[in-house]
Design an enzyme around this catalytic site. Structure first.
Site, PDB file in Angstrom:
ATOM      1  NE  ARG A  33      -3.598  -2.316   2.223  1.00 35.20           N
ATOM      2  CZ  ARG A  33      -3.956  -2.040   3.309  1.00 35.20           C
ATOM      3  NH1 ARG A  33      -4.435  -2.036   4.486  1.00 35.20           N
ATOM      4  NH2 ARG A  33      -5.757  -3.179   3.323  1.00 35.20           N
ATOM      5  NE  ARG A  37      -7.116   5.006   2.910  1.00 32.94           N
ATOM      6  CZ  ARG A  37      -7.443   4.651   4.092  1.00 32.94           C
ATOM      7  NH1 ARG A  37      -8.763   4.889   4.071  1.00 32.94           N
ATOM      8  NH2 ARG A  37      -6.875   3.260   3.915  1.00 32.94           N
ATOM      9  NE  ARG A  46     -10.712   7.821  -2.156  1.00 34.53           N
ATOM     10  CZ  ARG A  46     -10.427   6.269  -1.719  1.00 34.53           C
ATOM     11  NH1 ARG A  46      -9.784   5.829  -1.531  1.00 34.53           N
ATOM     12  NH2 ARG A  46     -12.087   6.571  -0.968  1.00 34.53           N
ATOM     13  CG  ASP A  83      -9.893  -3.275  -4.113  1.00 36.19           C
ATOM     14  OD1 ASP A  83     -10.691  -4.241  -4.027  1.00 36.19           O
ATOM     15  OD2 ASP A  83      -9.164  -2.587  -2.887  1.00 36.19           O
ATOM     16  CE1 TYR A 157     -13.593  -7.700   1.282  1.00 34.49           C
ATOM     17  CE2 TYR A 157     -11.875  -9.481   0.791  1.00 34.49           C
ATOM     18  CZ  TYR A 157     -12.314  -8.261   2.075  1.00 34.49           C
ATOM     19  OH  TYR A 157     -11.037  -7.378   2.394  1.00 34.49           O
TER      20      TYR A 157
END
Length: 348
Positions: A33, A37, A46, A83, A157
């Site tokens: 990652r 962010r 973003r 992703d 998921y």
């Protein structure tokens, strides 16, 4: 003796060399990652694009996000910005992100048949274009890493429609109807193989399989739903692209790591932050490259705590090929100055 096949050494790509079994004077470093962010340039892009999925499907923006940490820090590896849930999206589920809550998939396979989905493989085309753009722009010494979710993690998921702490719905489903669950695993595996092969053909040089939820399984289920499908997937990928290293990352596997290493036969194995690195060094096959495993919270803390944690990881793998990384993804509130401190500690 290493389980990884002998591979030629290319001296101009330190990370790729280590994944191929070379012991480096200093470990190459990248962070899971690392494009995300904690970077102000990511947050600005973003906000401009409107959301996470909008970024993933805007190839030029996704390429820029992939390159941002390389420009800022000069990591030895660039990890594709995408992703793991693009696979269920391409298998026909709807995918969206709820603000503050994470991804959602519909219809949930706990109450909808797999064969009722209408595949939409074209949803992956933007990812392949991102790979091509990044491959053309990376510095020559930087290794380009692609990735996918491992079948078990993606299946959790697809069945529950979202992430969950214990993956109880998927585990119940696997016990209740193993034949139907195997069909879901097989569908994910087949498309994942195609997806990774096309990433490689577009320009990635190594790939990582994320099994983020492998730690929730009993030993029997771990063998059935983590080891068996990953072993088959790695073998098929190696047959198609024998020069491309595969990193297996079974987060939470703990004491099942040696079996994963022996039976899945990845070219390198990622260790999460809960694994004692000295134990791992003694327990997994000799010379198998390892990746990890600094605690992301030690990185957030910085200072002397970070120095001690980095020193422990660096001292734990004498004579073994080692890629320095976190035990999981970098957290959004990580100070940039602490990443700079980490790189100084590793590189000196």
């Amino acid at each position: 003796m290493s389980l990884a096949p002998a591979r030629p050494i290319s001296t101009d790509k330190p990370l790729l060399n280590v994944l191929r079994g070379h012991v480096a004077d200093r470990p190459p470093v990248w962070l899971m990652r690392q494009a995300g962010r904690y970077l102000p340039e990511y947050r600005a892009l973003r906000a401009e694009k409107g959301g996470f999925l909008e970024l993933v499907h805007d190839s030029e923006a996704a390429a820029d996000v992939t390159l941002q940490p390389i420009r800022r820090f000069g990591f030895d590896g660039a990890i594709l910005f995408s992703d793991i849930l693009v696979i269920p999206h391409a298998l026909g589920q709807d995918l969206w992100f709820e603000a503050g809550e994470g991804p959602r998939l519909a219809p949930r396979l706990v109450d909808f048949a797999l064969d009722g989905l209408i595949p939409a493989r074209e949803r992956l085309d933007d990812v392949y274009q991102t790979v091509r753009l990044v491959a053309a722009a990376l510095p020559p010494e930087t290794t380009f890493l692609g990735f996918a979710g491992s079948p078990w993690t993606v299946a959790t998921y697809m069945i529950a429609g979202q992430g969950s702490r214990e993956q109880a719905e998927a585990r119940r489903y696997a016990y209740r109807d193993p034949i139907a669950f195997q069909a879901i695993i097989d569908a994910i595996s087949d498309l994942t193989l195609e997806y990774l092969c096309r990433q490689i053909e577009a320009g990635v040089e190594a790939v990582q399989l994320f099994d983020s939820w492998s730690g929730s399984l009993s030993p029997e289920q771990f063998e059935s739903w983590v080891i068996a499908p990953n072993a088959k997937l790695v073998a098929r990928l190696r047959a198609a692209h024998p020069q491309v290293p595969v990193i297996g990352f079974p987060k939470g596997a703990g004491g099942k790591l040696p079996a994963y290493a022996r039976e899945v036969r990845p070219d390198a194995i990622g260790l999460d932050e809960t694994v004692d690195p000295a134990w791992a060094h003694a327990s997994i096959p000799e010379n198998l490259p390892v990746q990890g495993n600094l605690d992301p919270l030690a990185l957030i803390t910085g200072g002397e705590a970070l120095e001690r944690a980095v020193a422990r990881v660096l001292s734990s793998f004498p004579g073994r090929p080692h890629v320095f990384n976190l035990g999981h993804g970098i957290l959004p509130d990580t100070p940039i100055a602490h990443v700079e401190q980490l790189l100084e500690l590793v590189r000196r």
